[in-house]
Design a protein around this motif. Structure first.
Motif, PDB file in Angstrom:
ATOM      1  N   ALA A 187       0.999  -1.431   0.049  1.00  0.00           N
ATOM      2  CA  ALA A 187       0.363  -0.161  -0.083  1.00  0.00           C
ATOM      3  C   ALA A 187       0.560   0.984   0.184  1.00  0.00           C
ATOM      4  O   ALA A 187       0.969   2.505  -0.359  1.00  0.00           O
ATOM      5  CB  ALA A 187      -1.290   0.373   1.543  1.00  0.00           C
ATOM      6  N   GLU A 188       2.075   1.073   0.708  1.00  0.00           N
ATOM      7  CA  GLU A 188       2.898   2.742   0.677  1.00  0.00           C
ATOM      8  C   GLU A 188       3.558   2.603  -0.496  1.00  0.00           C
ATOM      9  O   GLU A 188       3.527   3.942  -0.794  1.00  0.00           O
ATOM     10  CB  GLU A 188       3.950   2.607   1.464  1.00  0.00           C
ATOM     11  N   VAL A 189       3.424   1.983  -1.724  1.00  0.00           N
ATOM     12  CA  VAL A 189       4.616   1.864  -2.853  1.00  0.00           C
ATOM     13  C   VAL A 189       3.014   2.376  -3.557  1.00  0.00           C
ATOM     14  O   VAL A 189       3.868   2.420  -5.247  1.00  0.00           O
ATOM     15  CB  VAL A 189       5.349   0.807  -3.009  1.00  0.00           C
ATOM     16  N   GLY A 190       1.821   2.199  -3.450  1.00  0.00           N
ATOM     17  CA  GLY A 190       0.613   2.153  -4.408  1.00  0.00           C
ATOM     18  C   GLY A 190       0.121   1.071  -4.786  1.00  0.00           C
ATOM     19  O   GLY A 190      -0.520   1.543  -6.155  1.00  0.00           O
ATOM     20  N   VAL A 191       0.591   0.226  -4.923  1.00  0.00           N
ATOM     21  CA  VAL A 191      -0.125  -0.487  -5.125  1.00  0.00           C
ATOM     22  C   VAL A 191      -1.293  -1.121  -3.997  1.00  0.00           C
ATOM     23  O   VAL A 191      -2.192  -0.927  -3.322  1.00  0.00           O
ATOM     24  CB  VAL A 191       0.541  -2.125  -5.037  1.00  0.00           C
ATOM     25  N   ASN A 192      -2.831  -0.716  -5.559  1.00  0.00           N
ATOM     26  CA  ASN A 192      -4.875  -0.586  -4.592  1.00  0.00           C
ATOM     27  C   ASN A 192      -5.199  -2.187  -4.943  1.00  0.00           C
ATOM     28  O   ASN A 192      -5.581  -1.571  -3.246  1.00  0.00           O
ATOM     29  CB  ASN A 192      -5.126   0.020  -5.937  1.00  0.00           C
ATOM     30  N   GLY A 193      -4.661  -2.152  -5.188  1.00  0.00           N
ATOM     31  CA  GLY A 193      -5.811  -4.272  -4.839  1.00  0.00           C
ATOM     32  C   GLY A 193      -4.758  -5.277  -4.712  1.00  0.00           C
ATOM     33  O   GLY A 193      -4.113  -5.522  -5.511  1.00  0.00           O
ATOM     34  N   MET A 194      -5.346  -6.057  -4.120  1.00  0.00           N
ATOM     35  CA  MET A 194      -4.863  -7.380  -4.699  1.00  0.00           C
ATOM     36  C   MET A 194      -5.708  -8.632  -4.008  1.00  0.00           C
ATOM     37  O   MET A 194      -6.283  -8.285  -3.521  1.00  0.00           O
ATOM     38  CB  MET A 194      -3.368  -7.904  -3.240  1.00  0.00           C
ATOM     39  N   THR A 195      -4.991  -9.846  -4.519  1.00  0.00           N
ATOM     40  CA  THR A 195      -6.359 -11.190  -3.733  1.00  0.00           C
ATOM     41  C   THR A 195      -5.143 -11.711  -3.089  1.00  0.00           C
ATOM     42  O   THR A 195      -4.243 -12.089  -3.540  1.00  0.00           O
ATOM     43  CB  THR A 195      -6.264 -11.798  -5.180  1.00  0.00           C
ATOM     44  N   VAL A 196      -5.602 -12.186  -1.859  1.00  0.00           N
ATOM     45  CA  VAL A 196      -5.379 -13.346  -0.848  1.00  0.00           C
ATOM     46  C   VAL A 196      -5.942 -14.286  -0.703  1.00  0.00           C
ATOM     47  O   VAL A 196      -7.337 -14.259  -0.517  1.00  0.00           O
ATOM     48  CB  VAL A 196      -4.628 -12.547   0.823  1.00  0.00           C
ATOM     49  N   THR A 197      -5.255 -15.982  -1.160  1.00  0.00           N
ATOM     50  CA  THR A 197      -5.336 -16.779  -0.741  1.00  0.00           C
ATOM     51  C   THR A 197      -4.416 -17.254   0.281  1.00  0.00           C
ATOM     52  O   THR A 197      -3.172 -17.518   0.734  1.00  0.00           O
ATOM     53  CB  THR A 197      -5.472 -17.785  -2.036  1.00  0.00           C
ATOM     54  N   THR A 231     -16.989  -0.963 -15.340  1.00  0.00           N
ATOM     55  CA  THR A 231     -16.953   0.150 -15.774  1.00  0.00           C
ATOM     56  C   THR A 231     -16.815  -0.236 -17.857  1.00  0.00           C
ATOM     57  O   THR A 231     -16.626   1.365 -18.491  1.00  0.00           O
ATOM     58  CB  THR A 231     -15.898   1.609 -15.914  1.00  0.00           C
ATOM     59  N   GLY A 232     -16.016  -1.109 -17.304  1.00  0.00           N
ATOM     60  CA  GLY A 232     -14.994  -1.899 -18.347  1.00  0.00           C
ATOM     61  C   GLY A 232     -14.465  -0.963 -19.183  1.00  0.00           C
ATOM     62  O   GLY A 232     -13.596  -0.835 -20.475  1.00  0.00           O
ATOM     63  N   GLU A 233     -13.012  -0.995 -18.602  1.00  0.00           N
ATOM     64  CA  GLU A 233     -12.155   0.568 -18.370  1.00  0.00           C
ATOM     65  C   GLU A 233     -10.891  -0.784 -18.931  1.00  0.00           C
ATOM     66  O   GLU A 233     -11.600  -1.951 -18.434  1.00  0.00           O
ATOM     67  CB  GLU A 233     -11.472   0.816 -16.902  1.00  0.00           C
ATOM     68  N   THR A 234     -10.016  -0.748 -19.101  1.00  0.00           N
ATOM     69  CA  THR A 234      -8.931  -1.335 -19.707  1.00  0.00           C
ATOM     70  C   THR A 234      -7.737  -1.255 -19.412  1.00  0.00           C
ATOM     71  O   THR A 234      -7.599   0.069 -19.092  1.00  0.00           O
ATOM     72  CB  THR A 234      -9.315  -1.817 -20.902  1.00  0.00           C
ATOM     73  N   ASP A 235      -7.320  -2.200 -19.510  1.00  0.00           N
ATOM     74  CA  ASP A 235      -5.598  -2.124 -18.804  1.00  0.00           C
ATOM     75  C   ASP A 235      -4.915  -1.255 -17.773  1.00  0.00           C
ATOM     76  O   ASP A 235      -5.577  -1.297 -16.612  1.00  0.00           O
ATOM     77  CB  ASP A 235      -4.861  -1.665 -20.478  1.00  0.00           C
ATOM     78  N   ASN A 236      -3.953  -0.576 -17.554  1.00  0.00           N
ATOM     79  CA  ASN A 236      -3.960   0.210 -16.553  1.00  0.00           C
ATOM     80  C   ASN A 236      -5.118   1.147 -16.233  1.00  0.00           C
ATOM     81  O   ASN A 236      -5.041   0.855 -15.021  1.00  0.00           O
ATOM     82  CB  ASN A 236      -2.639   1.374 -17.029  1.00  0.00           C
ATOM     83  N   ASN A 237      -6.021   1.109 -17.116  1.00  0.00           N
ATOM     84  CA  ASN A 237      -6.883   2.118 -15.839  1.00  0.00           C
ATOM     85  C   ASN A 237      -7.824   1.154 -15.119  1.00  0.00           C
ATOM     86  O   ASN A 237      -8.185   1.881 -14.335  1.00  0.00           O
ATOM     87  CB  ASN A 237      -7.735   3.320 -17.441  1.00  0.00           C
ATOM     88  N   ALA A 238      -7.954   0.104 -15.130  1.00  0.00           N
ATOM     89  CA  ALA A 238      -8.416  -1.016 -15.519  1.00  0.00           C
ATOM     90  C   ALA A 238      -7.759  -1.600 -13.300  1.00  0.00           C
ATOM     91  O   ALA A 238      -8.419  -1.875 -12.531  1.00  0.00           O
ATOM     92  CB  ALA A 238      -8.721  -2.337 -15.667  1.00  0.00           C
ATOM     93  N   LEU A 239      -6.680  -1.057 -13.328  1.00  0.00           N
ATOM     94  CA  LEU A 239      -6.208  -0.823 -12.260  1.00  0.00           C
ATOM     95  C   LEU A 239      -6.468  -0.158 -10.671  1.00  0.00           C
ATOM     96  O   LEU A 239      -6.399  -0.476  -9.953  1.00  0.00           O
ATOM     97  CB  LEU A 239      -4.493  -1.461 -12.746  1.00  0.00           C
TER      98      LEU A 239
END
Length: 112
Positions: free
Chosen positions: A21-31, A104-112
């Motif tokens: 989160a500190e480096v700017g990663v907005n989301g993740m999946t944890v298993t 929203t249908g956003e793609t690629d970097n905009n979808a991240l």
């Protein structure tokens, strides 16, 4: 875009999440996963009987990141997950061809 997959010890999960989160990663999946690497599990004593634990509990973190965040994310995971002992984990980086935000249908970097 890249998909970063990290396998870490479960008790290091919160530290890794905060570091990403500190480096700017907005989301993740944890298993919650089980597995083994070079250590091939270990033996434990339970009620006086010794038994082999082949698969050790791990946490698998998956995060899609833009190309400019890859090295920062790897460094964040490495520094947060490292204990210096066997079984600290692995990080895998794979190319991500396409990402689509369903709402929203956003793609690629905009979808991240």
């Amino acid at each position: 875009m890249k998909l970063i997959t990290a396998i870490v010890k479960p008790f290091r999960l919160d530290d890794v999440r905060n570091a990403l989160a500190e480096v700017g990663v907005n989301g993740m999946t944890v298993t919650e996963v089980k597995g083994f690497g070079r250590q091939r599990g270990h033996t434990e004593l339970y009620r006086g009987a010794e038994y082999v634990v082949d698969f050790l509990p791990k946490s698998k973190i998956e995060a899609a990141v833009s190309d400019d965040l890859v090295e920062q994310a790897i460094e964040a995971i490495t520094s947060a997950a490292r204990t210096g002992k066997v079984g600290d984990g692995k990080i895998f980086v794979t190319s991500l061809e396409q990402a689509v935000r369903i709402r929203t249908g956003e793609t690629d970097n905009n979808a991240l």
